[in-house]
Design an enzyme around this catalytic site. Structure first.
Site, PDB file in Angstrom:
ATOM      1  CG  ASP A 247      -3.688   4.270  -5.357  1.00  0.00           C
ATOM      2  OD1 ASP A 247      -2.932   4.184  -6.350  1.00  0.00           O
ATOM      3  OD2 ASP A 247      -3.539   3.573  -4.345  1.00  0.00           O
ATOM      4  CD  GLU A 459       5.870 -10.529   1.289  1.00  0.00           C
ATOM      5  OE1 GLU A 459       5.070 -10.350   2.219  1.00  0.00           O
ATOM      6  OE2 GLU A 459       7.098 -10.588   1.452  1.00  0.00           O
TER       7      GLU A 459
END
Length: 718
Positions: A247, A459
């Site tokens: 990542d 979110e």
């Protein structure tokens, strides 16, 4: 035959990759392990940036079809359709890539290696990135993940259409603000029963080309340098042949956040040695130093590069133009009429009807003179798209969709109602600055559509500039700001109210469930979302979506966010009654199940074939999502778990026999040592339009059909 042919072609690509890598200097090798890999002109290697996104459409590279967000697509419970959408995404990806290459554009988000899908399990509704996933269930996530990958990568015998990437491996689902230092401690049983199945299916069934590690540690090991995950499980246990990518900037967390190494070169050594091939970021520039110091064998670097260049060759990037069947896809397919029609269909399939008292829906346009559309999501484009999104040429918000649908026949009154999360819309207001407008709209309207919920600014991923809260996670499941207040203001008007929720996760709309007659969950429905919602509201489309996540009544019933044990989480292990259960969704028609049967009442090596006759007993055509669940009849086992899905579209009065194959593995459970076995004893199989829980039965007024079978002896599943 096809498998043999694939092996031969892959071996050819691997041989070519090995020959190419053998000609590189150590410094050149190190730079080819960065996501922004530079050109090596003397070897005919063009620059390539590995970082591209396609979660629900080609993202961050200009105009593209913005399909519904991943969790929205999951609500379709339709694996065939998921592959169709993914195929469309890769078609646009190739079209854009062909144009970018023509004009020598090698920038970020311009490659064919898409870092999608996200097959993490949405274990906690507070997680900000949960809407990137296919929901909370390992079976559903596995099936949709596999088909999404197959749609992206294509089925050509020689070349991949695009390269998919299963992420984030593994045991990753927040909290976002702790991910760079957090250790997700999990039992072997939960690991294999919940967190790994989707990744395993993506690797072994879909042959996913890439796997991305997670930021966090799992049981003490940083995921992007975990021997357990990347070597023991991924390569050795599952036989993964593709490449592993970190990542973004996760390698620096090894020393900067997790504290498991003391320097950049140590972190790089740990990552590469344990199986990470590609660095999203720039830390792998230290690969050269690590090799020279004897911390990484150069053979391991060569292996990583062979993985990477084999991927590029499978994409046809080292062959002359015209060699792959995708080189001539024109730019004009992007955002074409056909893509927009598919996008509208996707949005329609994802909408879930949660409540419809007294048949308020669908609305009859001929009986309505004025309709009120109220709420912060009435005209909010951000509430259509979710995150990791592209740019649509046209967006249809809910108010726009309704206005287009009714035309001049019905007057549409629109009010923002309140800010999405602040106490007032105007900073100079004394508060409640749209309440009078809400009252006026309600008074003048025959029916009111309240558009509430969230958007990707509330979110999402930690660090995204759009997130209003530092981490992107939700503090609770309540409607933010004054949304509950204006809902109650509208309710007090006495007018019929339809509540449309746009969100990528659970909302505890308990008051609405008690007071509002009709409720729709629209998720983040994509650029065509407003049109789809209008078609559902007025009955041109019969809703067929199902809940891919549980809507809880509050966070108080949940374990701590940082607790990765599955006890008390998701429909599989929860003990309390849900507000809206996983697998639940209503229709404008009714379906009846008869003649439920199994091929045998003994579970054999070939499993069980489950059959039923489904009849549309209502007055409208509709699509039923037939769901099969399995429950072991013994203590300390999960609740009934989804193990089969079948979609069937029926005209009024039409019947059809459906068949669902339940392999022997559908009856297996992992023990504490992660041994997967079918224990001797009795098992219950359920088939119906929902899961077999009491809350679903109460909401639908129907009991799910059940049959019992047994295993005569214990069988360990390999």
């Amino acid at each position: 035959m096809e498998l043999v042919r694939d092996k031969i072609k892959n071996a050819e690509f691997e041989k070519r990759a090995r020959e190419l890598v053998s000609q590189m200097t150590l410094e050149e090798k190190a730079f080819q392990m960065l996501n922004g890999a530079p050109a090596i002109e003397r070897l005919g290697i063009k620059a390539y940036n590995w970082w591209n996104e396609a979660l629900h459409g080609v993202a961050r590279a200009g105009t593209a079809t913005v399909f519904p967000q991943a969790v929205s697509l999951a609500a379709s419970f339709d694996e065939d359709f998921i592959e169709e959408v993914a195929d469309a995404i890769s078609t646009e990806g190739r079209a854009k890539f062909n144009a970018q290459q023509k004009y020598d554009d090698m920038d970020i988000y311009k490659g064919l290696t898409f870092w999608s899908p996200n097959v993490n399990i949405f274990r906690d509704p507070r997680w900000g990135r949960g809407h990137e996933t296919f929901g909370e269930d390992p079976y559903l996530t596995s099936r949709l993940g596999v088909r999404f990958i197959e749609g992206l990568q294509g089925h050509d015998e020689n070349y991949m259409k695009a390269a998919a990437c299963a992420k984030h491996f593994a045991v990753h689902s927040g909290p976002e603000d702790l991910r760079h230092e957090f250790d997700a401690v999990v039992s072997k049983q939960d690991m294999y029963e919940t967190y790994l199945p989707a990744f395993k299916a993506c690797v072994q069934e879909a042959k996913v080309e890439a796997v991305m590690g997670a930021y966090n540690r799992t049981n003490g090991e940083p995921c992007c340098g975990s021997k357990t995950l990347l070597t023991d499980i991924l390569r050795d246990e599952w036989g993964f042949k593709g490449h592993v990518v970190s990542d973004c900037w996760a390698i620096k967390d090894f020393h900067g956040g997790h504290g498991v190494t003391s320097s950049a070169v140590e972190s790089v050594s740990l990552a590469v040695t344990n199986g990470c091939d590609l660095n999203c970021g720039n830390l792998f520039i230290y690969v050269k130093e690590a090799v020279e110091k004897g911390m990484i064998p150069e053979e391991r670097v060569d292996e990583a590069l062979v993985h990477l260049f084999t991927t590029r060759m499978k994409l046809g990037l080292f062959d002359e133009k015209g060699k792959t069947p995708y080189d001539d896809i024109p730019f004009t397919v992007v955002d074409s009429k056909q893509m927009q029609e598919l996008n509208l269909k996707a949005a329609e399939k994802c909408i879930v009807l949660l409540k419809n008292d007294d048949g308020l829906l669908p609305l009859d346009k001929s009986k309505i003179k004025t309709i009120g559309v109220i709420g912060p999501n009435a005209n909010n484009r951000k509430a259509l798209i979710g995150n990791y999104e592209g740019t649509a040429s046209r967006y249809y918000t809910i108010s726009e969709g309704i206005q287009e649908y009714v035309g001049d026949d019905v007057r549409v009154l629109v009010s923002e109602g309140c800010h999405l999360y602040k106490d007032s819309i105007s900073n100079l207001s004394i508060g409640k600055d749209r309440d009078s407008e809400v009252k006026a709209v309600c008074e003048a309207s025959d029916v009111v559509v309240m558009c509430l919920g969230l958007d990707a600014g509330l979110e999402g991923e930690e660090g995204d500039e759009s997130n209003q809260y530092a981490s992107g996670d939700k503090p609770n499941l309540n409607l933010p700001g004054r949304q509950q207040d204006i809902l109650e203001v509208a309710y007090a008007s006495g007018k019929p109210i339809v509540l449309v929720l746009l969100s990528g996760s659970a909302l505890a709309v308990n008051w609405a469930d008690e007071h509002i007659p009709a409720i729709i969950q629209g998720w983040y429905p994509g650029a065509q979302g407003g049109r789809a919602i209008a078609k559902v509201l007025f009955g041109d489309k019969n809703p067929e979506g199902r809940m891919p996540v549980t809507f809880y009544r509050s966070t108080e019933e949940l374990p701590e966010f940082t607790d990765y044990s599955m006890k008390g989480r998701t429909y599989r292990y929860m003990e309390n009654e849900a507000l809206y259960p996983f697998g639940y969704g209503l229709s404008y028609t009714e379906f009846e199940y008869k003649d439920v049967s199994v091929s045998s009442d003994i579970i054999g090596e070939d499993g069980i074939i489950l059959k039923a006759v489904v009849t549309n007993t209502g007055s409208r055509e509709g699509t039923e999502t037939v769901q099969a669940y399995v429950k072991a009849d013994r203590e300390d086992t999960p609740n009934a778990q989804l193990k089969g899905i079948c979609k069937v579209t029926l005209k009024p009065g039409e019947s059809r026999e459906v068949s669902i194959k339940l392999p022997i593995s559908a009856f297996a459970l992992y023990d504490e040592q992660a041994v997967n076995r079918v224990a001797e004893g009795k098992y219950h199989i359920f088939i119906g339009g929902t899961q077999p829980d009491a809350r679903s039965e109460k909401l639908t007024g129907k009991k799910v059909n059940a049959v019992s079978v047994k295993a005569e002896k214990e069988v360990v599943i390999g």
